[in-house]
Enzyme design. Structure first.
Site, short mmCIF file in Angstrom:
data_model
loop_
_atom_site.label_atom_id
_atom_site.label_comp_id
_atom_site.label_asym_id
_atom_site.label_seq_id
_atom_site.Cartn_x
_atom_site.Cartn_y
_atom_site.Cartn_z
CG HIS A 1 1.75 -7.30 -3.45
ND1 HIS A 1 0.62 -8.07 -3.36
CD2 HIS A 1 1.48 -6.33 -4.35
CE1 HIS A 1 -0.30 -7.59 -4.19
NE2 HIS A 1 0.20 -6.53 -4.80
CG HIS B 1 -1.25 -2.34 -3.02
ND1 HIS B 1 -1.87 -1.65 -4.06
CD2 HIS B 1 -1.17 -3.62 -3.43
CE1 HIS B 1 -2.14 -2.50 -5.04
NE2 HIS B 1 -1.72 -3.70 -4.68
#
Length: 136
Positions: A103, A101
């Protein structure tokens, strides 16, 4: 591939409710439940890869392009003063959920978010030796 035991796979694919700000066939972008700053979001691929070493190059490229798109939108809407794109790989690097992922963290003057590191002062010789060791 979606992993049944991966919370981010479930969040990315709508199994659990999220505060989604963007979704397409490859990604779901959700607001972080424990944000560093106002607007902190996570770009979650819908397909599982544990980290940058496992994600395929095409999805990785799309994630970075999407990061730019989300950061640009946040700058316009939130009037933030800057943006961090942060991606951790491995526990020692701060990764706590083992699903790739990215950010997107809006930054504001005096937001007191501690995302950056404390610079060290290596010698010129040690940098030159490290450069030779890492040269590709």
């Amino acid at each position: 591939m979606v992993k049944d035991d991966c919370i981010f796979c479930k969040l990315a694919n709508g199994v659990f409710p999220t505060n989604s700000i963007y979704e397409d066939e490859d990604f779901n972008v959700i607001l972080d439940n424990g944000p560093a700053t106002k607007g902190h979001a996570l770009i979650l691929p819908k397909s599982h890869a544990a980290n940058i070493f496992e994600i395929d190059d095409e999805t990785l490229s799309k994630a970075v392009v999407l990061g730019k798109k989300i950061a640009t939108h946040m700058t316009e809407v939130l009037k933030c003063d800057g943006v961090n794109l942060v991606q951790n790989n491995g526990q020692a690097a701060g990764q706590s959920v083992f699903h790739y992922h990215l950010h997107v963290i809006p930054r504001y003057e005096n937001d007191n978010a501690h995302i950056l590191w404390n610079p060290t002062e290596p010698s010129a010789e040690s940098l030159k030796a490290l450069c030779a060791e890492l040269k590709m």
